[in-house]
Design an enzyme around this catalytic site. Structure first.
Site, short mmCIF file in Angstrom:
data_model
loop_
_atom_site.label_atom_id
_atom_site.label_comp_id
_atom_site.label_asym_id
_atom_site.label_seq_id
_atom_site.Cartn_x
_atom_site.Cartn_y
_atom_site.Cartn_z
NE ARG A 27 -34.65 -30.75 -36.60
CZ ARG A 27 -33.92 -30.55 -35.50
NH1 ARG A 27 -33.38 -31.58 -34.87
NH2 ARG A 27 -33.72 -29.33 -35.04
CG HIS A 72 -31.09 -30.29 -38.76
ND1 HIS A 72 -30.64 -29.26 -37.95
CD2 HIS A 72 -32.40 -30.04 -38.99
CE1 HIS A 72 -31.64 -28.44 -37.72
NE2 HIS A 72 -32.72 -28.88 -38.33
NE ARG A 100 -32.52 -22.97 -34.01
CZ ARG A 100 -33.21 -23.85 -34.72
NH1 ARG A 100 -32.75 -25.09 -34.87
NH2 ARG A 100 -34.36 -23.53 -35.25
CG ASP A 121 -28.26 -27.22 -36.56
OD1 ASP A 121 -29.38 -26.93 -36.10
OD2 ASP A 121 -28.06 -28.21 -37.29
C1 LMR Z 1 -35.28 -26.45 -36.90
O1 LMR Z 1 -34.21 -26.88 -36.45
O2 LMR Z 1 -35.79 -25.40 -36.52
C2 LMR Z 1 -35.99 -27.24 -37.96
O3 LMR Z 1 -35.29 -28.41 -38.25
C3 LMR Z 1 -37.39 -27.54 -37.60
C4 LMR Z 1 -37.55 -28.43 -36.38
O4 LMR Z 1 -38.57 -29.13 -36.33
O5 LMR Z 1 -36.73 -28.42 -35.48
#
Ligand code: LMR
Length: 312
Positions: free
Chosen positions: A88, A175, A151, A148
């Protein structure tokens, strides 16, 4: 209630769609720099209204910020997504100038808006929007922790064989690979997760969560959009409905967790004023060490942005 989404790519369009079909805002402006692109996506979302039964209207505009005037919340999704092999952070030089100019245009027409940043690298782009907007920290918020955590919760639901609705989780930090999922604060229907999932399985899920965005980039050749767009819409909902939800979001820390002047994900109360309260968890020494590692990484990338600005 007017909400603007800047960037009509996959994430922006998904966010606008969720805002419309869940009737979170009655007026949604979708703006993109590419001629006709946002207009097309907005029309498509509107033509779905009779099927999905909603009356929130999405309007598409090409780069005309005057049409966003008076928005209460603005979601910024502009910038390039990453490609396989990229981190990122590799996006910083392209996305910083985009996020800066988008933010300046946004505040020109909606000086009272609360800004939600989705562009990557997330924590540093939130810092960038904060600098460009000059808004107080409670009004410039990054979206990542909800994604996050989602997920993490989805992987746990698969492992346990239960509904993801049953899983409550919390996660801290930037992140990126240094994010800090917190098993000690994870429950499944009120039961501590550690009673239901063996340590090696839990560790594997935490690792998979940290690489969750990268896993999708590898599979699809570009970044994810359904979960990121929905997560941003959930933040908008908490703000416009003044829900006072406790959600993990990226904010500038000013002494919380012993950290100053760094953008990191932490649990916070989201309501009509944006971030209304930062919640400080009582971390143990191992969790605190992981958070400090994340802080160090994000701070390095924030310094890259500062150096870019100094050279400009
Ligand atoms: C994600 O976590 O899906 C976003 O930050 C996009 C990426 O490139 O991971």
């Amino acid at each position: 209630m007017k909400v603007t989404v800047v960037g009509a790519g996959n994430v922006g369009a998904t966010c606008a769609d969720v805002l419309a079909y869940r009737e979170i805002a009655n007026e949604i402006v979708l703006l993109d720099i590419k001629e006709g692109f946002a207009e097309g996506k907005a029309l498509d979302i509107w033509q779905k209204a009779p099927i999905n039964v909603y009356d929130s209207k999405t309007v598409g505009v090409t780069n005309d910020y005057s049409r966003t005037a008076g928005s209460e919340v603005v979601v910024i999704t502009s910038g390039l997504p990453r490609k396989p092999g990229m981190t990122r952070d590799d996006l910083i030089s392209t996305n910083a100038s985009i996020v800066q100019s988008v933010t300046e245009n946004v505040v020109k027409y909606s000086p009272n808006a609360i800004i939600i940043v989705v562009s990557n690298p997330l924590d540093v782009m939130t810092y960038c929007a904060h600098l460009a907007s000059k808004l107080p920290r409670n009004k410039v918020i990054g979206m990542a922790g909800i994604l996050d955590t989602a997920r993490y919760r989805a992987f746990l639901a698969d492992e346990i064989g239960c509904s993801p609705k049953e899983i409550q989780g919390m996660l801290l930090g930037g992140h990126g690979d240094t994010m800090v999922p917190l098993p000690r604060y994870t429950t499944v229907g009120g039961i501590p997760v550690t009673e239901l999932v063996a340590k090696d399985k839990l560790d594997a899920i935490i690792e998979r969560t940290k690489n969750g965005g990268g896993e999708l980039v590898k599979l699809m050749g570009t970044s994810a959009w359904y979960a990121p767009g929905s997560a941003a819409a959930q933040m908008v909902e908490a703000i416009v409905k003044d829900q006072k939800r406790i959600l993990p979001v990226c904010i500038k820390l000013e002494g919380e967790y012993g950290i100053n002047d760094c953008y990191l994900g932490v649990p916070a109360v989201l309501g009509k004023n944006g971030i209304e309260k930062v919640i400080e968890l009582k971390l143990n020494s191992e969790e605190m060490e992981l958070l400090q590692t994340s802080r160090k990484h994000v701070k390095e990338v924030m310094n890259v942005l500062d150096n870019m600005a100094a050279k400009a």
